[in-house]
Design a protein around this motif. Structure first.
Motif, PDB file in Angstrom:
ATOM      1  N   UNK A  45      41.094  36.922  25.520  1.00 41.38           N
ATOM      2  CA  UNK A  45      41.659  37.747  26.584  1.00 41.38           C
ATOM      3  C   UNK A  45      43.175  37.766  26.513  1.00 41.38           C
ATOM      4  N   UNK A  46      43.750  38.747  27.179  1.00 38.32           N
ATOM      5  CA  UNK A  46      45.187  38.736  27.459  1.00 38.32           C
ATOM      6  C   UNK A  46      45.341  38.133  28.862  1.00 38.32           C
ATOM      7  N   UNK A  47      46.525  37.651  29.209  1.00 35.66           N
ATOM      8  CA  UNK A  47      46.709  37.152  30.573  1.00 35.66           C
ATOM      9  C   UNK A  47      46.355  38.213  31.635  1.00 35.66           C
ATOM     10  N   UNK A  48      46.690  39.464  31.387  1.00 39.50           N
ATOM     11  CA  UNK A  48      46.380  40.525  32.356  1.00 39.50           C
ATOM     12  C   UNK A  48      44.870  40.719  32.510  1.00 39.50           C
ATOM     13  N   UNK A  49      44.122  40.668  31.408  1.00 38.57           N
ATOM     14  CA  UNK A  49      42.676  40.841  31.517  1.00 38.57           C
ATOM     15  C   UNK A  49      42.020  39.634  32.179  1.00 38.57           C
ATOM     16  N   UNK A  50      42.577  38.436  31.992  1.00 40.23           N
ATOM     17  CA  UNK A  50      42.057  37.257  32.689  1.00 40.23           C
ATOM     18  C   UNK A  50      42.301  37.378  34.190  1.00 40.23           C
ATOM     19  N   UNK A  51      43.488  37.835  34.586  1.00 36.64           N
ATOM     20  CA  UNK A  51      43.761  38.047  36.019  1.00 36.64           C
ATOM     21  C   UNK A  51      42.778  39.044  36.611  1.00 36.64           C
ATOM     22  N   UNK A  52      42.488  40.122  35.884  1.00 32.69           N
ATOM     23  CA  UNK A  52      41.542  41.128  36.361  1.00 32.69           C
ATOM     24  C   UNK A  52      40.137  40.538  36.495  1.00 32.69           C
ATOM     25  N   UNK A  53      39.701  39.769  35.494  1.00 30.80           N
ATOM     26  CA  UNK A  53      38.391  39.136  35.540  1.00 30.80           C
ATOM     27  C   UNK A  53      38.278  38.204  36.741  1.00 30.80           C
ATOM     28  N   UNK A  54      39.296  37.377  36.965  1.00 25.68           N
ATOM     29  CA  UNK A  54      39.278  36.454  38.100  1.00 25.68           C
ATOM     30  C   UNK A  54      39.278  37.191  39.431  1.00 25.68           C
ATOM     31  N   UNK A  55      40.044  38.256  39.521  1.00 25.06           N
ATOM     32  CA  UNK A  55      40.084  39.060  40.741  1.00 25.06           C
ATOM     33  C   UNK A  55      38.714  39.656  41.054  1.00 25.06           C
ATOM     34  N   UNK A  56      38.062  40.188  40.034  1.00 27.26           N
ATOM     35  CA  UNK A  56      36.731  40.770  40.233  1.00 27.26           C
ATOM     36  C   UNK A  56      35.701  39.709  40.599  1.00 27.26           C
ATOM     37  N   UNK A  57      35.790  38.536  39.968  1.00 27.19           N
ATOM     38  CA  UNK A  57      34.855  37.455  40.284  1.00 27.19           C
ATOM     39  C   UNK A  57      35.029  36.985  41.728  1.00 27.19           C
ATOM     40  N   UNK A  58      36.285  36.840  42.159  1.00 28.08           N
ATOM     41  CA  UNK A  58      36.555  36.392  43.533  1.00 28.08           C
ATOM     42  C   UNK A  58      36.063  37.395  44.567  1.00 28.08           C
ATOM     43  N   UNK A  59      36.104  38.666  44.225  1.00 29.23           N
ATOM     44  CA  UNK A  59      35.697  39.695  45.185  1.00 29.23           C
ATOM     45  C   UNK A  59      34.182  39.905  45.206  1.00 29.23           C
ATOM     46  N   UNK A  60      33.467  39.289  44.262  1.00 26.67           N
ATOM     47  CA  UNK A  60      32.019  39.440  44.210  1.00 26.67           C
ATOM     48  C   UNK A  60      31.566  40.662  43.425  1.00 26.67           C
ATOM     49  N   UNK A  61      32.491  41.366  42.779  1.00 23.93           N
ATOM     50  CA  UNK A  61      32.133  42.581  42.044  1.00 23.93           C
ATOM     51  C   UNK A  61      31.410  42.308  40.733  1.00 23.93           C
ATOM     52  N   UNK A  62      31.243  41.043  40.366  1.00 23.01           N
ATOM     53  CA  UNK A  62      30.530  40.714  39.125  1.00 23.01           C
ATOM     54  C   UNK A  62      29.098  40.267  39.392  1.00 23.01           C
ATOM     55  N   UNK A  63      28.633  40.461  40.603  1.00 28.37           N
ATOM     56  CA  UNK A  63      27.255  40.143  40.936  1.00 28.37           C
ATOM     57  C   UNK A  63      27.059  38.799  41.612  1.00 28.37           C
ATOM     58  N   UNK A  64      28.116  37.981  41.702  1.00 22.27           N
ATOM     59  CA  UNK A  64      28.008  36.690  42.369  1.00 22.27           C
ATOM     60  C   UNK A  64      28.375  36.811  43.843  1.00 22.27           C
ATOM     61  N   UNK A  65      28.330  35.703  44.556  1.00 20.82           N
ATOM     62  CA  UNK A  65      28.640  35.742  45.984  1.00 20.82           C
ATOM     63  C   UNK A  65      30.102  36.013  46.292  1.00 20.82           C
ATOM     64  N   UNK A  66      30.990  35.711  45.360  1.00 23.09           N
ATOM     65  CA  UNK A  66      32.408  35.956  45.607  1.00 23.09           C
ATOM     66  C   UNK A  66      33.028  34.936  46.542  1.00 23.09           C
ATOM     67  N   UNK A  67      34.331  34.992  46.609  1.00 20.99           N
ATOM     68  CA  UNK A  67      35.075  34.092  47.500  1.00 20.99           C
ATOM     69  C   UNK A  67      36.181  34.917  48.124  1.00 20.99           C
ATOM     70  N   UNK A  68      36.289  34.883  49.405  1.00 18.61           N
ATOM     71  CA  UNK A  68      37.313  35.676  50.089  1.00 18.61           C
ATOM     72  C   UNK A  68      38.262  34.814  50.854  1.00 18.61           C
TER      73      UNK A  68
END
Length: 68
Positions: A45-68
């Motif tokens: 990954x690039x640092x920017x793509x890692x930030x995007x992945x983490x942002x999506x994971x935290x918001x629950x957009x990757x299918x998990x429960x997410x964290x808000x």
């Protein structure tokens, strides 16, 4: 990749645990990400793509429960 300096997530289950994510900087603008229990599988990954992945994971957009 075996010569990379891998760092464990601060959210790991504990010292010696295989239940964690590790990251290594491998060059200017390039990171590797892997799970400790499957070190042969590495995501590049690039640092920017890692930030995007983490942002999506935290918001629950990757299918998990997410964290808000």
């Amino acid at each position: 990749m075996s010569g990379s300096l891998w760092r464990k997530s601060s959210f790991s289950s504990g010292i010696g645990s295989q239940d964690c994510v590790e990251v290594a900087r491998v060059g200017p603008g390039t990171l590797h990400l892997r799970e400790s229990d499957r070190p042969e599988t590495v995501l590049t990954l690039t640092p920017a793509s890692l930030r995007s992945l983490l942002s999506q994971a935290r918001s629950g957009r990757l299918g998990g429960p997410g964290r808000r």
